[in-house]
Each structure stands twice: as C-alpha cells, then as structure tokens.
Scaffold this motif. Structure first.
Motif, short mmCIF file in Angstrom:
data_model
loop_
_atom_site.label_atom_id
_atom_site.label_comp_id
_atom_site.label_asym_id
_atom_site.label_seq_id
_atom_site.Cartn_x
_atom_site.Cartn_y
_atom_site.Cartn_z
N ASP A 116 0.94 -1.11 -0.20
CA ASP A 116 -0.13 -0.15 0.07
C ASP A 116 0.98 1.18 -0.01
O ASP A 116 1.59 1.56 1.08
CB ASP A 116 -0.97 -0.22 1.29
CG ASP A 116 -1.88 1.08 1.35
OD1 ASP A 116 -2.86 1.01 0.85
OD2 ASP A 116 -1.44 2.08 1.88
N LEU A 117 1.00 1.63 -1.13
CA LEU A 117 1.89 2.73 -1.37
C LEU A 117 1.20 4.45 -1.26
O LEU A 117 0.38 4.80 -2.25
CB LEU A 117 2.54 2.74 -2.50
CG LEU A 117 3.29 1.34 -2.82
CD1 LEU A 117 4.10 1.16 -4.06
CD2 LEU A 117 4.47 1.15 -1.57
N LYS A 118 1.61 5.35 -0.44
CA LYS A 118 1.15 6.75 -0.44
C LYS A 118 2.31 7.74 -0.81
O LYS A 118 1.82 8.88 -1.40
CB LYS A 118 0.79 6.94 0.72
CG LYS A 118 -0.54 6.19 1.17
CD LYS A 118 -0.88 6.58 2.67
CE LYS A 118 -2.46 5.88 3.00
NZ LYS A 118 -2.95 6.59 4.24
N GLY A 119 3.50 7.28 -0.67
CA GLY A 119 4.69 8.47 -0.83
C GLY A 119 5.06 9.24 0.19
O GLY A 119 5.74 10.22 0.04
N SER A 120 4.52 8.69 1.36
CA SER A 120 4.89 9.43 2.71
C SER A 120 5.66 8.45 3.60
O SER A 120 5.64 7.16 3.30
CB SER A 120 3.52 9.97 3.40
OG SER A 120 2.71 8.74 3.64
N SER A 121 6.48 8.98 4.53
CA SER A 121 7.07 8.18 5.13
C SER A 121 6.85 7.99 6.72
O SER A 121 7.30 7.06 7.22
CB SER A 121 8.63 8.68 5.34
OG SER A 121 8.91 9.93 5.92
N HIS A 122 6.35 9.06 7.26
CA HIS A 122 5.60 9.00 8.88
C HIS A 122 4.76 7.89 8.83
O HIS A 122 3.60 7.53 8.37
CB HIS A 122 5.51 10.04 9.07
CG HIS A 122 4.65 10.16 10.76
ND1 HIS A 122 5.80 10.04 11.75
CD2 HIS A 122 3.27 10.21 11.24
CE1 HIS A 122 4.92 10.04 12.92
NE2 HIS A 122 3.92 10.07 12.49
N GLY A 123 5.07 6.99 9.79
CA GLY A 123 4.34 5.63 10.12
C GLY A 123 4.17 4.78 9.14
O GLY A 123 3.12 3.91 8.88
N ARG A 124 4.63 4.71 7.93
CA ARG A 124 4.53 4.09 6.73
C ARG A 124 5.44 2.68 6.80
O ARG A 124 6.21 2.28 5.80
CB ARG A 124 4.83 4.67 5.52
CG ARG A 124 3.83 5.91 5.30
CD ARG A 124 2.35 5.56 5.37
NE ARG A 124 2.01 4.78 4.09
CZ ARG A 124 1.06 4.16 3.96
NH1 ARG A 124 0.13 3.98 4.78
NH2 ARG A 124 0.89 3.32 2.72
N THR A 125 5.32 2.04 7.90
CA THR A 125 5.94 0.81 7.75
C THR A 125 5.17 -0.29 8.85
O THR A 125 4.15 0.14 9.61
CB THR A 125 7.28 0.74 8.66
OG1 THR A 125 8.11 -0.48 8.70
CG2 THR A 125 7.29 1.07 10.14
N THR A 126 5.08 -1.43 8.35
CA THR A 126 4.25 -2.62 8.98
C THR A 126 4.56 -2.66 10.58
O THR A 126 5.90 -2.73 10.64
CB THR A 126 4.55 -3.84 8.15
OG1 THR A 126 3.86 -3.52 6.78
CG2 THR A 126 3.31 -4.86 8.66
N ASP A 127 3.66 -2.94 11.40
CA ASP A 127 4.07 -2.82 12.86
C ASP A 127 4.02 -4.33 13.23
O ASP A 127 4.02 -4.63 14.78
CB ASP A 127 3.15 -2.02 13.71
CG ASP A 127 1.84 -2.28 13.57
OD1 ASP A 127 1.20 -3.31 12.46
OD2 ASP A 127 0.79 -1.64 13.93
N LYS A 128 3.74 -5.33 12.32
CA LYS A 128 3.78 -6.62 12.74
C LYS A 128 5.29 -7.21 12.95
O LYS A 128 6.15 -6.87 12.24
CB LYS A 128 3.05 -7.47 11.62
CG LYS A 128 1.62 -7.43 11.72
CD LYS A 128 1.07 -8.45 10.83
CE LYS A 128 -0.44 -8.57 10.77
NZ LYS A 128 -1.09 -9.48 9.79
N PRO A 129 5.33 -8.16 13.90
CA PRO A 129 6.75 -8.90 13.85
C PRO A 129 6.94 -9.73 12.70
O PRO A 129 5.99 -10.14 12.11
CB PRO A 129 6.48 -9.68 15.19
CG PRO A 129 4.94 -9.93 15.35
CD PRO A 129 4.29 -8.58 15.07
#
Length: 764
Positions: free
Chosen positions: A552-565
């Motif tokens: 899922d791509l938006k072009g922003s970086s803040h909070g844009r990583t998966t929080d699952k282990p």
C-alpha cells in the motif's frame, strides 16, 4: 553444400509440396531411418551446420550449445518455415515466417513472438503493415482487406482501438474513435453520396447526440438510438432555421449503414511462438558441421545479437517487452517457492514464499454479523433483480441528486415487494440506484453473475481486522467483490463526487481508481435503529494467480511501515512504503499508458479535493521451485519475506500445472491483460542506505524477479476536511510536514506522483 545434404533437402521440399497441396500428412521416412549421434561439440563453441531433428524438422544455420543462434532457417514437417535471426533457440530479431496456407509475416521477432514492426500477408491477400506486440497488432498500423476496404490508425490486442480511419470500397469512410474492433466513441461517417453523420457511436451504431447532414445542406439534430423509442430530434431543411419533414431517422440504421460493415480480422491458426523447438537434449545428426569460433576466440563469422547499444546487468536475451510466453508453473495456492534460473541472464534471482490460505473468516450461523449478511444479500437480490427500464450511458442530472434514494421495508413475514425471510425486520436503502446500475453496465458486470457472487449459496468472508478507519471489509466467496462498511461522512463524499466519478470512469477505460458497483444502507428497526452503510467495490486481487506480496503506497514516510513482527508477516500482509524493496519495470507501451493514466486520475482526485489515497500493488512471482529457502529478512532494506505456515489443504481454489500451462500459453489470455491487471513485468530488488534520512526508494541492485502485477488506486473517499487540516497542523509541529499523509490535495497529488514514477519505471 554436400551432395548428401542436397539430396535430403530436395526430399524434404518434395514432402512440403505435398503438404501445401493437401496431400496426405505423414512422417518422412528419410528422417526416421537416419543414424543418430550426439553432437561432438564443446560448451561455448559457435558453428555452422545443418541438422535433421528426431521429429523430422530440419534446421540449417548457426549454432551454439545445442541452440540455434545467429542466422538460420527452420523447416517444420507441417509446412511452416522461419528464416532469419535466432537467439538461444528462439526467433529473435528480423526474420520471415511462412505458413502452409501461403500466409507470411516478415519483420521483427522477440523471444519467439511477432513483436515490433512487421508485415503480415494473409493467404487471400489481406495485408497488415505496422506495429506488433506478443503476436497481436498493437500500435500504429494499416490494414488492406481482400475485399478492397482499408483501415489506417491505432490498434490494440489485435483489433482497431483508438483513433482511426476506415475506407470502404464503395467510397464511404469513417474517421474517429474505435474500441475492440468496432466504431465506438466520437466520429464522422461520410457516405459516397455526400451525406454524413457527426456524433457519438456505440458498438458500430450511432448512439447519443449526433447530427445527420444531407448533401443539399439540410440536417437532422437529436439523440440517436437503434431503439425508436429512444430516438428524438429535429429536422432542419436547407436555408431554414426550423422545420419538419416526414423522414424516419431509423432509415440510417436500416439502409445507410448496410453497406458500411467493418471486415472481421483474419484468423491465424497457429502463432510462431506456439511452434515447439525442444533444443536441449534432442537427438539428431549434424550434416556438414563447421566451427566458427569458441570460448570467445572469434573466427570467420560471429552471430549478430540484436542490441540497442546499451549494456545493463538486468538485460536478457528475451527483451523485457516480451514476457507473456514464460510458462508459469506455480499453482493457485502458491504452495511452491519461485526460482528464476541464473543461467538465463546475470541478475536473475529466485524467491520463496510459503503456502497461503483464503483471507478472512466465513460468516456462518452464530457469527455476530450473520444477520447483517443475510440482510445485505436480501437487499442486493431485491435491488438488482428489480425490473428497471433500459437506460443509456447519458444520464440525467436528477440521477446524481444525493436525495435520489429508495427505501424498502423487509418484514420477516414478507410483503407485496419482498419475500419472507429468517432474518430480523429491517429497512433497505439504495443510493442513486440508476447511476450505480449504469456503472455496472459500464464496467460490463452481468446482473445475474453479480447476484450469484454476492447472494448465492456461499457465505461472505469477513477480513480478520478492520482498517485504520474502523471500517470492516467483506469478500465474496469467489473473491470478485469487496464490501466495505462506511461512515456517513464517506457516503456524503461519494455522493458529492458521483457525477465527476461517473464521467471520469466513462472517459478513461484504463482508469486505476476503485470501481464502485453499489451504495446501500441497512437500518435495523426497533429500539436499536442501527444503520450500517456500505459500498460494493471490485476486488483488485481477484485472479487465477496467487498474490505473493502486496504493498500500500502513498509516498509519505511517517508511520509508513508494517508494525507486525516478522514471524506474523505472510503473503496476506499489506506492507507499506518503507517496507517496499522493489522497483517495477514495465514494457514501454504500458509504461507510457501508466504515466498518462496516473496523471489523469490524480488530476481528477485533486479537483475533487481528495487526499490520503494510495496505490495498492500485488505481485505474483513466476517460475516455481520447491528448493529455495526463505531469505533472511532485512529491516534496513525493507526486504520482508512472507513466512506463514498455512495449511496447503485449506480448500483454496488452485489450478493444476497442466491447466496453468494451458492458460499461459493460450494467446487468448493476452487479451485479458489491462493496465493494472495481469501485467507481466520485472521487479528489481532495491536496498536502502543506512543513513539518518528515511529513503523512500532504495538503490537498485540488479536482482530481477519475473512477476505479474496487479495495481489500482484505492481509498479515494477522504476529502481534506477540518479533521485532516487539524491533523496536518498538529503533526507538523512534531514531524517533517512533507513526511506525513495529511496534506493539502494539491501537495498530496504532487508528492504521490513523484513517488510512484520512481517506483514504476520503463523497462530497458
């Protein structure tokens, strides 16, 4: 040429003549009685030779490592022949292919396909000159038909599509838009007697607004339709501003268009890419073998390899423009890993995923939302199955009015309009029913199939967790449709932009924005008075191919990583911008169309003050292998390999290897490839630098994966309202304002495009 070879060649040509003249087809006894012996050559040695294969086929030309390579001629026992350039056993470069019927193609080949510039002449004399892609006419080209008709213009998937001019042998001609081989869109028809029609067309006939003019200057203006009930207009005689005449516009359909039929396209019984040539390990005998050079020491002649002058560590003999012919051996459930053999070209890598199961939990009896599902199915069955007048694609303004809604009561005992049911008492609301019915027609959704998918015997599946917005998602059992619960604010946004959305998707067939099929509401009666609003959308990942990775791509970086282990990440996990570890290389034609369509869609969303949308991308990795172990995930590079332990015997629909091979080798499948759907491409691995600044797109490594892509723009119902403005102001104090998602629609659109055009690039 040796006497023995001349004798064999003459005997072979005599057999061909019998085949061409309809003689009884049988194997040539010369080929079956010859002695066979393995080729006595060293690896890397280039040589000139003639060889009769064990199945009776014959090849003469240049060789390397048991492959035809360079200039050569191949003769099949069924009468087909190819003369031209080869690369590692595949026709590639300039050449000529001829059929027993007398048909010929002369031009460019890529990886076995007619691809590039070329001329095809049919057995009856019809001729096409122009561009090809994957054996199909694609791009600019001219076609001379055997009956004297002529077409010049754009082609797509083997048919006229785009702007073009068609000239009939009687002198009449049409200039305008085409679609799927038929006159469709805006255009002008001029008859040989001087009469003309200017206006809209649909499937070869005038449809919508148009003007018919006579050679004497009189004309008729109105709405056109083959259905006389929908026909409406006014006749104006020459030299007058108004008037009337006893003339029936239906004469245009019944008389004028009779001599203006578009000739059908020829049928090619077998394509060059379908001719089998099993070079490695074959048995046969060389005649007149002459080494040219080996191990890099050039002799008299070196086979020419077609090149564009560039050297790249991701190039291969089969150009990135042509990948459809690769036989996919992965099953529908994705239970095997993937291996792209390193011997094909430098940079090719293999990839491994674990078995996958269907997403979501089946809503069975006892599920908390079981009654809601029954209500939804009852309402859809009533809405879609209700008799309604046929409507044209030109809708009235009143159809888009947000107040245009229909309420229906569903008492358990039934009513005059609804059947009895076992669910609770509820009310059902259809928003703008005429618009959504027309959208389904525009998207070519069959009403019966639509009802069966949603309201059939199979239950819906609820995705395990709601989205960030709190909405719940449901999937139909066949994966074709997704149902999303909505907030009241989202419903208002969709109704507000509905007219613009309708005009946009009607104007651009390849739009990437979400397809909406219906907007409804269930209201429970009694004390609860609960309202559940939901929209029905197309599921982007409904395919015979398993989706092994999704982003899922938006072009922003803040909070844009998966929080699952890492241990919980599998093929159903939706990864985000900072998890992305690929760039995608598209064929030139598709890349150009991709760029144009992203610009159009972003312009539309920007005008509607929409932000926070994203590009959902799904990857299917090709070339299955069970031997590769999962790579160790690397958080810094964004590389995350799904490692789920799902049970492979979970009832997931799958295709057998034979079915998958048949599917991918069938040329008819290519017509299903659309922008964002079933698109062959390269995924090139990227690695992020370990520095302080977050790097949205990593540096390319040259490691390539052969993939099929699915992508589309989703979440298009968030406008830049007061809550988003406050979110932007609050987060701007804490973080870089350019890194957060909540920004002004113009800035969001600009940033989104810049990012997407770095992730998707043109293949070279």
């Amino acid at each position: 040429m040796s006497k023995e070879f001349r004798f064999i060649l003459k005997a072979w040509e005599a057999t061909l003549r019998k085949t061409h003249t309809g003689g009884k087809k049988r194997a040539n006894p010369l080929f079956t009685t010859m002695s066979v012996a393995p080729a006595d050559h060293e690896p890397g040695e280039f040589y000139q030779g003639e060889k009769v294969l064990a199945n009776g086929d014959f090849y003469t030309g240049q060789w390397v490592d048991n492959y035809a390579h360079g200039q050569g001629k191949y003769l099949w026992t069924d009468g087909c022949m190819y003369l031209g350039e080869w690369q590692k056993g595949r026709t590639s470069g300039k050449g000529k292919f001829s059929w027993p019927s007398g048909a010929t193609y002369e031009g460019e080949f890529k990886n076995g396909y007619m691809d590039g510039k070329g001329t095809y002449m049919g057995p009856c004399g019809d001729t096409y000159r122009g561009s090809w892609a994957m054996n199909l006419k694609y791009g600019q080209g001219t076609k001379s038909f055997v009956n004297g008709d002529y077409y010049e213009g754009e082609w797509r998937r083997g048919l006229q599509d785009g702007q073009g001019r068609y000239q009939w042998k009687n002198g009449s001609h049409y200039i305008g838009q085409w679609k799927h081989g038929m006159i469709h869109g805006n255009g002008t028809m001029i008859w040989s007697n001087g009469n003309r029609y200017d206006g809209s067309w649909e499937e070869g006939l005038p449809k919508g607004n148009g003007t018919f003019r006579w050679a004497d200057g009189s004309f008729y203006v109105g709405v056109w339709s083959k259905d006389s009930k929908e026909q409406n207009g006014t006749y104006y005689p020459a030299g007058s501003s108004g008037g009337n005449v006893d003339w029936d516009p239906q004469e245009v359909f019944a008389v004028d268009l009779n001599d203006c039929k578009v000739c059908p396209q020829e049928t090619i019984p077998i394509y060059p890419s379908q001719k089998t040539m099993s070079w490695p390990g074959f048995e046969g005998e060389f005649l007149n073998k002459q080494p040219i050079y080996k191990n890099g020491n050039e002799g008299n002649v070196r086979p020419r390899r077609p090149s564009d002058g560039r050297v790249s560590n991701y190039s291969r003999s089969s150009n990135v423009d042509c990948m459809f012919d690769r036989v996919d051996r992965s099953s529908r459930d994705g239970s095997a890993g993937f291996e792209l053999e390193g011997s094909v070209a430098k940079g090719i890598r293999h990839f491994k995923v674990q078995p996958m199961k269907k997403q979501g939990v089946t809503i069975a009896k006892g599920h908390k939302n079981y009654e809601l599902m029954l209500n939804l199915q009852l309402g859809i069955r009533h809405s879609v199955g209700r008799p309604a007048p046929t409507t044209s694609l030109d809708l009235k303004s009143s159809a888009f009015d947000p107040k245009e809604k229909v309420w229906t009561k569903f008492p358990p005992e039934g009513s005059k309009y609804t059947p009895p049911h076992q669910s609770c008492d509820f009310k059902w609301k259809d928003y703008c029913p005429v618009v959504f019915r027309t959208l389904r027609k525009l998207f070519k959704v069959d009403p019966a199939d639509y009802m069966i998918s949603i309201c059939g015997n199979d239950a819906l599946r609820e995705l395990s967790s709601p989205g960030k917005s709190g909405s719940f998602f449901y999937l139909t059992n066949d994966d074709r449709y997704m149902i999303k619960t909505m907030k009241k604010a989202e419903v208002k946004v969709l109704l507000r932009m509905l007219r613009a959305y309708y005009n946009h998707v009607r104007s651009f067939e390849n739009t990437l924005v979400t397809k909406f099929y219906g907007l409804h509401c269930v209201k429970l009666t009694g004390t609860a008075q609960k309202k559940v609003r939901f929209v029905i959308m197309g599921n982007l990942f409904c395919s015979e191919f398993a989706i092994h990775r999704r982003f899922d791509l938006k072009g922003s970086s803040h909070g844009r990583t998966t929080d699952k282990p890492e241990s919980e990440i599998d093929a159903t996990t939706t990864l985000k911008d900072l998890d992305l570890n690929y760039i995608f290389r598209l064929q030139k034609v598709w890349f150009q169309e991709f760029c144009r369509q992203v610009d159009r869609d972003c312009d539309f969303l920007e005008q509607e003050r929409i932000m926070d949308y994203s590009l959902l991308v799904g990857l299917h990795f090709r070339e299955a292998s069970c031997t590769e172990k999962p790579k160790t995930p690397d958080r810094t590079s964004g590389a995350r390999t799904p490692t789920g332990n799902s049970d492979p015997d979970n009832g997931t629909p799958r295709l057998s290897k034979v079915d998958m091979d048949r599917l991918l080798s069938d040329p008819n499948r290519w017509s299903s490839i659309r922008l964002g759907i079933n698109m062959p491409a390269w995924a090139e691995r990227t690695v992020r630098r370990n520095d302080c600044e977050p790097q949205l797109v990593g540096d390319p490594t040259g490691e390539l994966y052969d993939v099929i892509l699915f992508f589309g723009i989703i979440d298009i119902l968030q406008d830049y309202d007061i809550s988003k403005k406050l979110e932007h102001a609050y987060k701007s104090f804490q973080y870089d304002p350019t890194s957060i998602s909540a920004v002004d629609p113009k800035q969001y659109s600009r940033r989104f495009r810049a990012f997407i055009f770095r992730v998707f690039v043109e293949g070279t």
